[in-house]
Design an enzyme around this catalytic site. Structure first.
Site, PDB file in Angstrom:
ATOM      1  CG  ASP A 211     -11.781  11.742 -34.988  1.00 47.05           C
ATOM      2  OD1 ASP A 211     -12.543  12.256 -34.138  1.00 47.05           O
ATOM      3  OD2 ASP A 211     -11.446  10.547 -34.953  1.00 47.05           O
TER       4      ASP A 211
ATOM      5  CG  ASP B  57      -9.343  13.080 -32.415  1.00 41.41           C
ATOM      6  OD1 ASP B  57      -9.633  12.778 -31.233  1.00 41.41           O
ATOM      7  OD2 ASP B  57      -8.738  12.316 -33.186  1.00 41.41           O
TER       8      ASP B  57
HETATM    9  C1  PRP Z   1     -17.200   8.931 -34.630  1.00 43.64           C
HETATM   10  C2  PRP Z   1     -18.494   9.692 -34.842  1.00 43.64           C
HETATM   11  C3  PRP Z   1     -19.518   8.587 -34.834  1.00 43.64           C
HETATM   12  C4  PRP Z   1     -18.778   7.466 -35.501  1.00 43.64           C
HETATM   13  C5  PRP Z   1     -19.218   7.382 -36.927  1.00 43.64           C
HETATM   14  O1  PRP Z   1     -17.027   8.624 -33.306  1.00 43.64           O
HETATM   15  O2  PRP Z   1     -18.724  10.678 -33.870  1.00 43.64           O
HETATM   16  O3  PRP Z   1     -19.945   8.204 -33.546  1.00 43.64           O
HETATM   17  O4  PRP Z   1     -17.385   7.783 -35.457  1.00 43.64           O
HETATM   18  O5  PRP Z   1     -18.649   6.295 -37.554  1.00 43.64           O
HETATM   19  P1  PRP Z   1     -19.500   5.030 -38.000  1.00 43.64           P
HETATM   20  O6  PRP Z   1     -20.745   5.552 -38.653  1.00 43.64           O
HETATM   21  O7  PRP Z   1     -18.587   4.339 -38.963  1.00 43.64           O
HETATM   22  O8  PRP Z   1     -19.793   4.213 -36.789  1.00 43.64           O
HETATM   23  P2  PRP Z   1     -15.725   7.880 -32.741  1.00 43.64           P
HETATM   24  O9  PRP Z   1     -15.943   6.406 -32.763  1.00 43.64           O
HETATM   25  O10 PRP Z   1     -14.511   8.400 -33.451  1.00 43.64           O
HETATM   26  O11 PRP Z   1     -15.722   8.274 -31.211  1.00 43.64           O
HETATM   27  P3  PRP Z   1     -15.609   9.732 -30.528  1.00 43.64           P
HETATM   28  O12 PRP Z   1     -16.914  10.429 -30.758  1.00 43.64           O
HETATM   29  O13 PRP Z   1     -15.385   9.375 -29.100  1.00 43.64           O
HETATM   30  O14 PRP Z   1     -14.445  10.467 -31.147  1.00 43.64           O
HETATM   31  N1  URA Z   2     -15.914   9.560 -37.539  1.00 45.99           N
HETATM   32  C1  URA Z   2     -15.521  10.843 -37.730  1.00 45.99           C
HETATM   33  O1  URA Z   2     -15.369  11.598 -36.769  1.00 45.99           O
HETATM   34  N2  URA Z   2     -15.300  11.256 -38.994  1.00 45.99           N
HETATM   35  C2  URA Z   2     -15.462  10.459 -40.054  1.00 45.99           C
HETATM   36  O2  URA Z   2     -15.263  10.925 -41.191  1.00 45.99           O
HETATM   37  C3  URA Z   2     -15.873   9.130 -39.835  1.00 45.99           C
HETATM   38  C4  URA Z   2     -16.090   8.699 -38.563  1.00 45.99           C
END
Ligand code: PRP
Ligand code: URA
Length: 209
Positions: A200, A203
């Site tokens: 992630d 995170d």
């Molecule tokens: C993550 C990443 C993208 C998204 C990608 O963000 O930074 O924005 O997931 O996934 P997708 O292509 O399936 O939409 P997240 O939603 O975890 O939020 P964050 O950046 O606040 O951690």
């Molecule tokens: N968002 C992330 O941060 N990592 C992944 O692998 C997919 C969605």
């Protein structure tokens, strides 16, 4: 049709290895994201227009190149896209920065929008949308639609790691948007995480879990 540019520069690929490594802590992770974004910025800005101006060096007058054309806007998708802003701003400090807040609902995997603040002249700018991860493509697809609804007409998308599925979704829904990526990984797992990926991104950048 979208152009997909895999930036395979050795420095970027080297840094990506450490970024992926599970033992890399938040500080190093942030540094690597910033450094990779800056290096990728060279390729993303390769087509910027130049014009000749006259300057005077200590040796006399000469014609020399300066940037011209469309102004730039950087749009990180919150949160994780924030980690890429400083690297790009180091290259183009005059760019304006807009923000689009989206998170991926862990149950539905659908993007949920919670924030948007953009430069007022968004339709006149070349926008560079930043997000380290393109997984299902849902977040990027929604963010770009959102920008287009606000008038944006020239958009590039920059990510560090993409899944093949995410690339296809983006190419299909926004064929006018070129995609720049350091690696297209193997697949998505059952929770729509990229494999091998890096986990992630948000995170790991911000030390949350
Ligand atoms: C993550 C990443 C993208 C998204 C990608 O963000 O930074 O924005 O997931 O996934 P997708 O292509 O399936 O939409 P997240 O939603 O975890 O939020 P964050 O950046 O606040 O951690
Ligand atoms: N968002 C992330 O941060 N990592 C992944 O692998 C997919 C969605």
């Amino acid at each position: 049709m979208s152009k997909v540019v895999v930036i395979d520069h050795p420095l970027i690929q080297h840094k990506l290895t450490f970024l992926r490594d599970v033992t890399t802590g938040s500080k190093d992770f942030r540094d690597l994201v910033r450094e990779m974004s800056m290096l990728m910025g060279y390729e993303v800005t390769r087509d910027l227009q130049l014009r000749d101006i006259e300057i005077e060096t200590p040796m006399g007058k000469t014609m020399s190149k300066t940037l011209t054309g469309r102004k730039l806007g950087i749009v990180p998708i919150l949160r994780a896209g924030l980690g890429m802003v400083d690297g790009i701003l180091q290259l183009i400090p005059a760019a304006k920065v807009g923000h689009v807040g989206l998170y991926r609902d862990p149950q539905t995997l659908e993007p949920v929008e919670y924030y948007c603040k953009l430069p007022s002249d968004v339709s006149e700018r070349q926008l560079i949308v930043l997000d380290p991860m393109l997984a299902t493509g849902g977040s990027a697809k929604a963010a770009i639609k959102f920008l287009k609804d606000k008038g944006a007409m020239n958009i590039k998308f920059v990510c560090l790691i993409a899944s093949p599925e995410g690339i296809e979704v983006l190419k299909e829904t926004h064929p006018d948007v070129d995609i720049y990526v350091a690696s297209i990984d193997e697949k998505l797992d059952d929770h729509a995480y990229i494999v091998p990926g890096l986990g992630d991104a948000g995170d790991r950048l911000f030390g949350t879990k």
